[in-house]
Design a protein around this motif. Structure first.
Motif, mmCIF file in Angstrom:
data_model
loop_
_atom_site.group_PDB
_atom_site.id
_atom_site.type_symbol
_atom_site.label_atom_id
_atom_site.label_comp_id
_atom_site.label_asym_id
_atom_site.label_seq_id
_atom_site.Cartn_x
_atom_site.Cartn_y
_atom_site.Cartn_z
ATOM 1 N N PRO A 17 -3.384 16.996 -5.426
ATOM 2 C CA PRO A 17 -4.155 16.528 -6.578
ATOM 3 C C PRO A 17 -3.568 15.213 -7.095
ATOM 4 O O PRO A 17 -2.387 15.164 -7.417
ATOM 5 C CB PRO A 17 -3.963 17.653 -7.596
ATOM 6 N N VAL A 18 -4.349 14.158 -7.107
ATOM 7 C CA VAL A 18 -3.830 12.839 -7.492
ATOM 8 C C VAL A 18 -4.232 12.524 -8.926
ATOM 9 O O VAL A 18 -5.370 12.766 -9.324
ATOM 10 C CB VAL A 18 -4.354 11.756 -6.523
ATOM 11 N N ASP A 19 -3.287 11.981 -9.720
ATOM 12 C CA ASP A 19 -3.593 11.616 -11.104
ATOM 13 C C ASP A 19 -4.022 10.166 -11.235
ATOM 14 O O ASP A 19 -4.937 9.843 -11.965
ATOM 15 C CB ASP A 19 -2.364 11.867 -11.983
ATOM 16 N N VAL A 20 -3.308 9.252 -10.543
ATOM 17 C CA VAL A 20 -3.641 7.829 -10.662
ATOM 18 C C VAL A 20 -3.666 7.211 -9.272
ATOM 19 O O VAL A 20 -2.795 7.499 -8.447
ATOM 20 C CB VAL A 20 -2.589 7.090 -11.531
ATOM 21 N N TYR A 21 -4.659 6.390 -9.022
ATOM 22 C CA TYR A 21 -4.735 5.649 -7.765
ATOM 23 C C TYR A 21 -4.420 4.184 -8.040
ATOM 24 O O TYR A 21 -5.018 3.588 -8.930
ATOM 25 C CB TYR A 21 -6.148 5.711 -7.173
ATOM 26 N N VAL A 22 -3.489 3.614 -7.294
ATOM 27 C CA VAL A 22 -3.174 2.192 -7.455
ATOM 28 C C VAL A 22 -3.677 1.453 -6.217
ATOM 29 O O VAL A 22 -3.201 1.720 -5.111
ATOM 30 C CB VAL A 22 -1.652 1.978 -7.608
ATOM 31 N N PRO A 23 -4.641 0.555 -6.362
ATOM 32 C CA PRO A 23 -5.176 -0.125 -5.187
ATOM 33 C C PRO A 23 -4.281 -1.273 -4.733
ATOM 34 O O PRO A 23 -3.498 -1.810 -5.516
ATOM 35 C CB PRO A 23 -6.524 -0.650 -5.678
ATOM 36 N N GLY A 24 -4.408 -1.652 -3.469
ATOM 37 C CA GLY A 24 -3.648 -2.793 -2.947
ATOM 38 C C GLY A 24 -3.026 -2.426 -1.625
ATOM 39 O O GLY A 24 -2.861 -1.261 -1.315
ATOM 40 N N CYS A 25 -2.678 -3.450 -0.836
ATOM 41 C CA CYS A 25 -2.093 -3.188 0.476
ATOM 42 C C CYS A 25 -1.036 -4.231 0.763
ATOM 43 O O CYS A 25 -1.286 -5.163 1.482
ATOM 44 C CB CYS A 25 -3.163 -3.178 1.566
ATOM 45 N N PRO A 26 0.164 -4.105 0.249
ATOM 46 C CA PRO A 26 0.577 -3.158 -0.778
ATOM 47 C C PRO A 26 0.217 -3.670 -2.165
ATOM 48 O O PRO A 26 0.060 -4.872 -2.355
ATOM 49 C CB PRO A 26 2.099 -3.173 -0.627
ATOM 50 N N PRO A 27 0.133 -2.764 -3.153
ATOM 51 C CA PRO A 27 -0.034 -3.220 -4.535
ATOM 52 C C PRO A 27 1.205 -4.004 -4.960
ATOM 53 O O PRO A 27 2.306 -3.703 -4.493
ATOM 54 C CB PRO A 27 -0.118 -1.918 -5.331
ATOM 55 N N ARG A 28 1.015 -4.967 -5.805
ATOM 56 C CA ARG A 28 2.193 -5.687 -6.322
ATOM 57 C C ARG A 28 2.996 -4.710 -7.186
ATOM 58 O O ARG A 28 2.440 -3.754 -7.703
ATOM 59 C CB ARG A 28 1.756 -6.854 -7.212
ATOM 60 N N PRO A 29 4.284 -5.014 -7.388
ATOM 61 C CA PRO A 29 5.066 -4.141 -8.275
ATOM 62 C C PRO A 29 4.423 -4.029 -9.655
ATOM 63 O O PRO A 29 4.454 -2.968 -10.273
ATOM 64 C CB PRO A 29 6.425 -4.843 -8.355
ATOM 65 N N GLU A 30 3.832 -5.111 -10.117
ATOM 66 C CA GLU A 30 3.179 -5.084 -11.432
ATOM 67 C C GLU A 30 2.033 -4.077 -11.443
ATOM 68 O O GLU A 30 1.797 -3.390 -12.437
ATOM 69 C CB GLU A 30 2.619 -6.465 -11.812
ATOM 70 N N ALA A 31 1.318 -3.991 -10.333
ATOM 71 C CA ALA A 31 0.210 -3.045 -10.259
ATOM 72 C C ALA A 31 0.740 -1.619 -10.298
ATOM 73 O O ALA A 31 0.150 -0.741 -10.930
ATOM 74 C CB ALA A 31 -0.588 -3.270 -8.977
ATOM 75 N N PHE A 32 1.857 -1.413 -9.638
ATOM 76 C CA PHE A 32 2.458 -0.079 -9.698
ATOM 77 C C PHE A 32 2.856 0.255 -11.136
ATOM 78 O O PHE A 32 2.617 1.367 -11.621
ATOM 79 C CB PHE A 32 3.671 -0.006 -8.763
ATOM 80 N N LEU A 33 3.435 -0.731 -11.815
ATOM 81 C CA LEU A 33 3.844 -0.484 -13.201
ATOM 82 C C LEU A 33 2.634 -0.193 -14.084
ATOM 83 O O LEU A 33 2.691 0.642 -14.984
ATOM 84 C CB LEU A 33 4.633 -1.683 -13.740
ATOM 85 N N GLN A 34 1.533 -0.863 -13.796
ATOM 86 C CA GLN A 34 0.323 -0.575 -14.562
ATOM 87 C C GLN A 34 -0.146 0.860 -14.289
ATOM 88 O O GLN A 34 -0.552 1.577 -15.208
ATOM 89 C CB GLN A 34 -0.780 -1.577 -14.199
ATOM 90 N N GLY A 35 -0.066 1.258 -13.022
ATOM 91 C CA GLY A 35 -0.434 2.630 -12.674
ATOM 92 C C GLY A 35 0.420 3.627 -13.434
ATOM 93 O O GLY A 35 -0.076 4.651 -13.923
#
Ligand code: SF4
Lengths: 583, 226
Positions: free
Chosen positions: B156-174
């Protein structure tokens, strides 16, 4: 590479083995390719290993499903062929041997007795193609799960996951899979006890902080001492070679970035160079120089990642914060030039995706100026640190001969004192124009492997500095019809040019039928792409030979009798990523 | 706000049941019903719930777990330039039993899937999952025999972070989005009192939320200069 000497070797082989050799296949691989009868393969290999300038290393062993191949003129009849590629470091030359096999009799003798590192390669060929190696001590799956059916690299095996029912995991299935992954010491010829004392079997991985990704090594322990160990790989198999058979020549480029995923565009280089050989493209000086510059920049980021995690594995928590700060600075430059951080897929068949942006030299210079002081600091605080020294000196040491036996290349080979760097020995992409040194170690231990990479970063900085100072002017793309994507200016001349452009962009370029191969000195050792074209828009077979795979196979040979902390130090010092092992 | 109610009952799982286990249904805000019962205990529970949630969301301990390339960008978020400790999530745990959330950073391989499931099962409630990168979200560019097309096929997933790879900032937003959703959660405050289900708020889609602002952009920066 002296071609005369190589021709002489082929000549002697012909005299010695007569009709046991079928024929020599003309290719663009840059080495002789000989078809050998199955019965003779062990003998021929043993002979080549005994020459005065011997082929010390089994560089690669793989197979091809030949059943659908249409351009096979003059080659022996074969449903499958097994390919042995040997490397002679002393003679700086290669040779490739092929054995033809019939579908109804897919078996040939193992060559482990001649080259010990054939072990894993033969398992891989069995796993991927279902070819049997008679006499192999443990011919079981290596990349796919033990419960898998079929052999993925056969042409009749499906490629896509979506050709199948969607993946589901049931409670029962979970139990079954977990059971199949259970380690049974007897399967590996291991004892459970000695003199009444039981051994402990410890699973390190598939998820462990020092395993650097999805990698598992099962340890047979007597207290802290490692009696034996069995590395288990395949948890990171992404089917990149099969992917090559269904992507166009052009659209496979992004997949190469993700092979050694810390190496970025370094991975594009052997692939595009191999494709350019097939297409007959000569790139411009500017494109070649920019490629070298970016590849070296990625070598630095990769080595910085190595340095941080290597020291972290030894227990030093802070260096990783420093090296990642440096990496961030490098990414600033990489992003400004390529528009992406880790996987830019920026090289193109025939050149680059675009020219360097204005002002690139200023930010690149800033980075080059920033690094030397940092490197000095790492050396002073960490490599001169007595704890680091105690943990790494004479740990997991091996000599050059051992490296040859296991197929070790790159910094880990040079740490043993062997001066073999392709950038010097077989310059590609214009490396002959640069002034740099090849750092060498002497003890081949975990310490040398770390120290050497710091020195390599200095040399990479030197190369980048020369690129900044002498960047040639000119086009960033070759003027050639197979350059991809094709130049837009040509498109709008008349309807013919428009159609050609349209086809080349939508279907990709058609490359002439042939075989080519390119090795490069990548961040972790020698990486090569061996491409077979069948005269179509896609590759018939893409073989990716990666440097990390042999390093993991070597682990038991080094660790027997060592201690668990030594194993952790060794794993940190190898510098591997699992995508570079399992592809 | 709509909620998803999960009643976990792993012990009663049948052999043929598929992961993720537990029954799920959409329900209304659980607090509303209780407020009708008694204003005082309703308020008290609300205060308690948000205090606990506030504590949980600001001290999330990540599980040290990485699969492939995305993991490199995830670790980048842990180091000095991005400094994840600003969000209280820097205490990486090497044991799943001590971790609060797992970031599936990388490709989910067929051979690895049962292992991931095992590790997830070993984590203790309350636990959450962030799926980081296209591979974990959907299989990404790897529609290939050895790759599961998205980790949500069994977790069961709570948050999906898009990107390949997502930037670290995107991960932090997630991570921050996960925190927002934890703030809205309703979990049992005690194992003896009240309803034992887990109520997860259905958070708004980020794509829809930002669409209007994003399509305002008409000029993109030229790649010809740095
Ligand atoms: S999403 Fe991209 S970067 Fe992330 S693991 Fe997959 S291929 Fe690698």
């Amino acid at each position: 590479m002296s071609t005369d000497a190589t021709a002489a070797i082929v000549h002697t082989l012909r005299e010695r083995f007569g009709d046991k050799l079928y024929c020599e296949q003309p290719t663009l691989t840059g080495m002789p390719v000989l078809w050998v009868r199955r019965e003779a393969i062990v003998e021929v290999l043993a002979d080549l290993r005994r020459l005065s300038e011997p082929f010390e290393m089994l560089y690669d062993l793989t197979a091809v499903d030949e059943r659908m191949r249409s351009h096979r003129d003059g080659l022996p009849a074969a449903d499958f062929s097994v390919v042995y590629q040997l490397l002679s470091v002393s003679g700086n030359r290669d040779i490739m041997l092929k054995v033809a096999l019939d579908e109804r009799d897919l078996s040939l003798p193992t060559v482990i007795s001649v080259y010990p590192n054939a072990n894993w390669y033969e398992r891989e060929v069995w796993d991927m193609f279902g070819i049997d190696f008679a006499g192999h001590p443990n011919l079981r799956r290596i990349l796919m799960p033990p419960t898998w059916n079929g052999h993925p690299l056969r042409k009749d095996h499906h490629a896509r996951a979506t050709e199948f029912d969607p993946y589901t995991l049931t409670v029962e299935g979970q139990d079954k899979e977990q059971d199949a992954l259970r380690f049974v010491p007897e399967d590996w010829g291991m004892q459970r006890e000695r003199d009444g004392a039981e051994f402990m079997f410890l699973n390190l991985g598939p998820n462990h902080p020092s395993a650097h990704g999805a990698f598992r090594v099962v340890l047979q322990l007597d207290g802290e001492e490692v009696i034996d160990c069995v590395p288990d790989i395949g948890y990171h198999h992404r089917g990149a070679e099969k992917m090559g058979e269904r992507q166009s020549w052009h659209s496979f480029i992004p997949y190469t970035d993700r092979i050694d995923y810390t190496g970025g565009v370094m991975n594009n280089l052997p692939y595009v160079l191999a494709v350019e050989k097939l297409a007959g493209i000569q790139v411009t000086d500017r494109a070649a120089t920019v490629r070298v510059m970016m590849a070296e920049l990625f070598r630095i980021t990769s080595h910085l990642l190595f340095l941080g995690t290597y020291l972290q594995d030894l227990g030093a928590m802070s260096p990783v914060f420093f090296t990642f700060t440096d990496r961030q600075k490098a990414y600033h430059v990489i992003e400004a030039i390529t528009g992406f951080r880790m996987h830019p897929a920026w090289f193109r068949i025939g050149g680059l995706m675009q020219d360097l942006p204005q002002g690139w030299d200023r930010i690149m210079q800033e980075f080059v100026n920033w690094m030397p002081a940092r490197l000095k600091e790492y050396e002073r605080t960490m490599m001169e640190n007595s704890l680091v020294r105690d943990r790494t000196r004479h740990i997991a040491a091996f000599d050059t001969q051992n490296a040859f036996d296991w197929g070790i290349t790159g910094p880990n080979l040079r740490a043993t004192g062997c001066d073999f760097d392709l950038r010097k020995k077989r310059p590609y992409s214009g490396y002959e124009n640069f002034d740099f040194e090849v750092p060498l170690g002497s003890n081949g231990d975990a310490f040398d492997r770390g120290q050497l990479r710091i020195e390599e970063m200095r040399q990479s900085l030197r190369i980048i500095q020369q690129c900044i100072d002498h960047m040639p002017a000119g086009d960033f793309k070759a003027d050639h019809p197979l350059t991809t994507p094709p130049p837009r200016e040509r498109m709008l001349e008349h309807i013919e040019t428009l159609i050609t452009h349209f086809l080349q962009v939508s279907w990709g370029p058609v490359l002439p039928a042939n075989e080519s191969l390119q090795m490069v000195e990548a961040t972790k050792g020698i990486n090569s792409y061996y491409l077979t074209s069948d005269g179509s828009t896609m590759s018939y077979r893409t073989r990716i030979r990666t440097p990390s795979f042999p390093n993991l196979q070597q682990i038991p040979a080094l660790m027997r009798g060592g201690f668990v902390p030594d194993l952790v130090a060794h794993l940190g010092s190898i510098d591997f990523v699992m995508a570079d092992v399992d592809r | 706000m709509a909620y998803t109610l999960t009643r976990a009952d792993d012990a009663a799982a049948q052999q043929s049941d598929r992961y993720p286990l537990g029954e799920r249904q959409r329900v209304d805000d659980p607090m509303k019903q209780q407020v009708h019962r008694s204003v005082f205990t309703g308020k008290l529970e609300e205060v308690l719930n948000s205090a606990v949630n506030w504590g949980r969301k600001n001290s999330l301990w990540p599980y040290n777990f990485g699969l492939s390339c995305c993991y490199v960008e995830m670790t980048t978020a842990f180091t000095a330039p991005h400094d994840i400790s600003r969000f209280g999530a820097e205490v990486i745990r090497a044991s799943p039993r001590q971790a609060d959330f797992m970031v599936v950073a990388g490709t989910c391989f067929v051979k690895m899937a049962p292992v991931i499931q095992q590790l997830y099962d070993q984590m203790l409630e309350p636990k959450w999952v962030i799926s980081m990168g296209s591979c974990a979200n959907s299989g990404g560019m790897y529609d290939i025999y050895s790759v599961v097309q998205g980790v949500d096929k069994f977790l069961p997933v709570d948050v999906y972070v898009p990107g390949c790879p997502p930037r670290p900032e995107a991960f932090l937003q997630g991570l921050q989005l996960l925190q927002d959703s934890i703030q809205e959660e309703r979990r049992p405050l005690s194992w003896v009192v009240g309803d034992q289900g887990v109520y997860r708020a259905e958070m708004p889609s980020q794509r829809e939320k930002h669409r209007d602002q994003r399509i305002q952009a008409t000029e993109l920066r030229t790649p010809d200069s740095v």
